[in-house]
Structures are given as structure tokens and as C-alpha cells.
Write an enzyme that holds these catalytic residues in place. Structure first.
Site, mmCIF file in Angstrom:
data_model
loop_
_atom_site.group_PDB
_atom_site.id
_atom_site.type_symbol
_atom_site.label_atom_id
_atom_site.label_comp_id
_atom_site.label_asym_id
_atom_site.label_seq_id
_atom_site.Cartn_x
_atom_site.Cartn_y
_atom_site.Cartn_z
ATOM 1 N N SER A 117 20.510 -22.249 -1.370
ATOM 2 C CA SER A 117 20.189 -22.885 -2.651
ATOM 3 C C SER A 117 19.864 -21.840 -3.706
ATOM 4 O O SER A 117 19.262 -20.796 -3.398
ATOM 5 C CB SER A 117 18.986 -23.822 -2.482
ATOM 6 O OG SER A 117 18.524 -24.277 -3.732
ATOM 7 N N TYR A 140 10.507 -25.746 -0.698
ATOM 8 C CA TYR A 140 11.934 -25.962 -0.416
ATOM 9 C C TYR A 140 12.700 -24.661 -0.630
ATOM 10 O O TYR A 140 13.463 -24.223 0.241
ATOM 11 C CB TYR A 140 12.506 -27.059 -1.312
ATOM 12 C CG TYR A 140 14.015 -27.065 -1.338
ATOM 13 C CD1 TYR A 140 14.748 -27.430 -0.213
ATOM 14 C CD2 TYR A 140 14.720 -26.682 -2.485
ATOM 15 C CE1 TYR A 140 16.131 -27.407 -0.224
ATOM 16 C CE2 TYR A 140 16.097 -26.659 -2.502
ATOM 17 C CZ TYR A 140 16.804 -27.025 -1.374
ATOM 18 O OH TYR A 140 18.182 -26.994 -1.390
ATOM 19 N N LYS A 144 14.712 -22.167 2.280
ATOM 20 C CA LYS A 144 16.097 -21.702 2.177
ATOM 21 C C LYS A 144 16.154 -20.173 2.122
ATOM 22 O O LYS A 144 17.022 -19.544 2.744
ATOM 23 C CB LYS A 144 16.756 -22.310 0.936
ATOM 24 C CG LYS A 144 17.003 -23.809 1.037
ATOM 25 C CD LYS A 144 17.992 -24.115 2.141
ATOM 26 C CE LYS A 144 18.435 -25.555 2.149
ATOM 27 N NZ LYS A 144 19.423 -25.846 3.215
ATOM 28 N N VAL A 175 24.679 -28.838 -8.656
ATOM 29 C CA VAL A 175 25.864 -29.569 -8.222
ATOM 30 C C VAL A 175 25.765 -31.025 -8.684
ATOM 31 O O VAL A 175 24.710 -31.650 -8.605
ATOM 32 C CB VAL A 175 26.016 -29.516 -6.692
ATOM 33 C CG1 VAL A 175 27.343 -30.127 -6.261
ATOM 34 C CG2 VAL A 175 25.903 -28.069 -6.188
ATOM 35 N N LYS A 183 20.365 -40.141 -4.066
ATOM 36 C CA LYS A 183 19.315 -39.135 -4.264
ATOM 37 C C LYS A 183 18.247 -39.581 -5.264
ATOM 38 O O LYS A 183 17.238 -38.898 -5.428
ATOM 39 C CB LYS A 183 19.947 -37.823 -4.729
ATOM 40 C CG LYS A 183 20.858 -37.183 -3.696
ATOM 41 C CD LYS A 183 21.555 -35.939 -4.230
ATOM 42 C CE LYS A 183 20.566 -34.826 -4.496
ATOM 43 N NZ LYS A 183 21.256 -33.588 -4.953
ATOM 44 N N PHE A 206 15.148 -33.651 -22.855
ATOM 45 C CA PHE A 206 13.910 -32.981 -23.235
ATOM 46 C C PHE A 206 14.087 -32.286 -24.575
ATOM 47 O O PHE A 206 15.156 -31.759 -24.895
ATOM 48 C CB PHE A 206 13.518 -31.918 -22.202
ATOM 49 C CG PHE A 206 12.933 -32.477 -20.930
ATOM 50 C CD1 PHE A 206 12.226 -33.672 -20.919
ATOM 51 C CD2 PHE A 206 13.072 -31.779 -19.733
ATOM 52 C CE1 PHE A 206 11.674 -34.169 -19.755
ATOM 53 C CE2 PHE A 206 12.523 -32.268 -18.557
ATOM 54 C CZ PHE A 206 11.829 -33.473 -18.569
ATOM 55 N N ARG A 219 21.938 -24.636 -17.772
ATOM 56 C CA ARG A 219 22.072 -24.532 -16.319
ATOM 57 C C ARG A 219 23.534 -24.253 -15.959
ATOM 58 O O ARG A 219 24.440 -24.533 -16.739
ATOM 59 C CB ARG A 219 21.630 -25.838 -15.632
ATOM 60 C CG ARG A 219 20.165 -26.216 -15.850
ATOM 61 C CD ARG A 219 19.233 -25.392 -14.976
ATOM 62 N NE ARG A 219 17.841 -25.712 -15.215
ATOM 63 C CZ ARG A 219 17.173 -26.708 -14.634
ATOM 64 N NH1 ARG A 219 17.804 -27.502 -13.797
ATOM 65 N NH2 ARG A 219 15.906 -26.907 -14.890
#
Length: 323
Positions: A117, A140, A144, A175, A183, A206, A219
Site C-alpha cells: 500500500s 494499517y 503493510k 485505486v 467498502k 473539502f 492524489r
């Protein structure tokens, strides 16, 4: 035989579907269907068998012959929630589980392609596969990153630092695409913008923060179809191993995503607009306003295909999502 862990999840189910389109149905899907609605992701796929993730791990540990005829494991299964702070659970589910599969694949000569990730970079402003840029900000990301570190260290124990079979880790950036609806809040902004526009005609973004204007935080948005192509390319090029960023190499703004969603719906006769809410106080100082994959290592490995930009990817996604 092919095994896809997390095969009923977002990226895993897209791998399964693409393998089907290439004529492969000898696939074992491994997942956790405690959320039964996830089965929708593979309801249009043809597979040889389904195994619960705990049953699968037990059989791998027992070495009962399950892996004897397996060519490759696409290991996409993990807890991917960046808001999950149960470190014991995260390390058991993401780290220890992955170690067990890695060693089994190395012992049996099975290609092992796994999901890392971009969260391993966390607080960094450079996104290159080097230790000095890796700064995970949540457990998380740490789970990874620690597995990537384990892979690096283990590789050094082999002659000439070469694994006996292919091992590839993919640091997925942002992704988006088909089969992610399960999700919920973790689904992509393209998914949420599509729903917002259909519900009330407005994509909500935002406001400005950290030197970025309204909706201009950026991003590296990568279409899931491209992610699958890279996975399958590496499998077909077994001499290539390593840990690779998997993004487009180009960042785009959240405004770009919203504009693509608005344009797609506009061509169908549904008009939309954007609105901006003040940037949340609790996210200030803990929010990535910029990510952009350095894909020089991916290109050096020999992958040459172009990646979809936001408009191309969003249009393909909304064609599927709103079908």
C-alpha cells in the site's frame, strides 16, 4: 490452479473477472464473507472453489496438498481500514497471515504477488520505494510496511539475494473502479461523487487546506483495470520480482474527479455542480494533501503500458456503475 485471496473484495474480484475473460476458471477464491453482500462481486465470475480465509490458512499450515498444483497466489486479502486501530488484529490478519503464505509459496515454487500500500509513505512527500521515504502514520500502513521489510530481509538470506520463485509487492495508490461498493465509507471519491450527484445534484468536496485551494488537494488516482493489468503482466514475466509503486505517476485534483463525474452525467442529461465544505479540524496535520507514485522502478522492470487518466478512468467506471 490459481488462488486469489480477498477474491470477493475490490481488487481481487477484478482479477478473478479478468482471468475469466482470459479463459481461466480454475480459480480458488479465498475471503471472509461475514458481510454476505460481498458475494455480489463474484456472482458473475466462474471459479473452481471458495474457501474461508481461516480454513485456507489452516490447510496451508497443515500442508495437505492444496497448493500442490497452484501456479500463482494473488494475495489481495487484508484489513484495509485506515481507521482500524486494533494493532493485534491488524498484525495477525495482514502481517502474520502474509508471512505464512510467503513461506509456503517459496517452499513450493509458487509465484506470490501481494498487495502492499502507498500508505507506507504516510507522512512523506516523496513516494519512492526506499526506506528513507517510508513513514506509515497508522497501524494499517505499518502492517503493510512491516511485511515489505520482512520480504526485503528474507530475500537477503538467499544466494545472490534472489528468491527461488517470484515475489512481487504492489504499493497501490488511490485505486477506484468497479466492484468497490461494499467498502462503504472507504470507497473511492468517484463512487461517492456519483451517488451525491444522483441524490442531490452536488458533488461535495473539502475546502482549501495546507496551501491547496478548494478541492485542489491532489492524489495519484489509478483505475482498477490498470492495477489488474500490472498484476497479470508480472505473473507473465516471472523473472521480475521486487516491491513496486502501482499508481499512474501523475497526480490529479479532487476537482478533476468531480468534474469528470459531472461531465459524464451531463452527457446523459443530468446536470450537476460542486460545493465545498470547510476542511475538518480533526484532519488538519493528519491528511495527505498530495500523493504521486514514482513509477521509475515499474518502468525499469519492463512495464510499458499507459495508465488511464482521471477522465478516462471515471468514464469507464461510471459506464459500469450506472449500467
Amino acid at each position: 490452479m490459481i488462488i486469489v485471496t480477498g477474491g470477493a473484495g475490490f481488487i481481487g474480484s477484478n482479477i478473478v473477472k479478468t482471468l475469466n475473460e482470459q479463459g481461466r476458471t480454475d480459480i480458488i477464491v479465498v475471503d471472509d464473507l461475514s458481510d454476505g453482500k460481498q458475494f455480489y462481486n463474484i456472482s458473475d465470475c466462474d471459479i473452481a472453489d471458495y474457501l474461508d480465509k481461516d480454513d485456507f490458512l489452516q490447510r496451508v499450515q497443515l500442508d495437505d496438498g492444496l497448493l500442490d498444483d497452484v501456479e500463482v497466489i494473488f494475495h489481495e486479502g487484508a484489513c484495509s481500514s485506515t481507521t482500524e486501530w486494533n494493532g493485534k488484529f491488524m498484525m495477525e490478519n495482514n502481517y502474520e497471515y502474509s508471512k505464512t503464505l510467503l513461506h509456503a509459496c517459496l517452499e513450493k515454487g509458487i509465484a506470490f504477488l501481494y498487495a502492499s500500500s502507498a500508505s507506507v509513505y504516510g507522512g512523506s512527500d516523496v513516494f519512492k520505494e526506499e526506506r528513507r521515504f517510508e513513514k506509515p502514520l497508522n497501524v494499517y500502513g505499518y502492517s503493510k510496511w512491516q511485511f515489505d521489510q520482512y520480504v526485503r530481509q528474507l530475500q537477503c538470506t538467499y544466494p545472490d539475494k534472489v528468491f527461488p520463485s517470484q515475489v512481487v509487492g504492489f504499493r497501490y495508490f488511490n485505486v477506484y473502479g468497479p466492484r468497490e461498493q461494499h467498502k462503504g465509507s472507504m470507497s473511492s471519491v468517484a463512487f461517492h461523487f456519483n451517488n451525491q450527484l444522483k441524490d442531490n445534484g452536488i458533488c461535495k468536496l473539502f475546502g482549501g487546506s495546507g496551501g491547496y485551494g478548494d478541492g485542489e488537494q491532489r492524489r495519484d488516482f489509478v483505475f482498477v483495470g490498470d492495477v489488474v493489468k500490472v498484476n497479470l503482466w508480472f505473473w507473465q514475466n516471472p523473472t521480475q520480482s521486487g516491491i513496486f509503486n502501482l499508481g499512474t505517476g501523475n497526480c490529479q485534483s479532487f476537482n478533476d474527479v468531480a468534474d469528470a463525474v459531472i461531465k459524464w452525467h451531463g452527457e446523459k442529461g443530468l446536470q450537476g455542480s460542486k460545493s465545498y465544505t470547510p476542511f475538518p479540524e480533526h484532519l488538519k496535520g493528519a491528511y495527505q494533501s498530495f500523493t504521486e507514485a514514482d513509477i521509475s522502478a515499474l518502468r525499469a522492470a519492463g512495464y510499458t503500458d499507459a495508465f488511464a487518466n482521471v477522465e478516462q478512468g471515471v468514464f469507464a467506471y461510471l459506464d459500469w456503475l450506472n449500467a
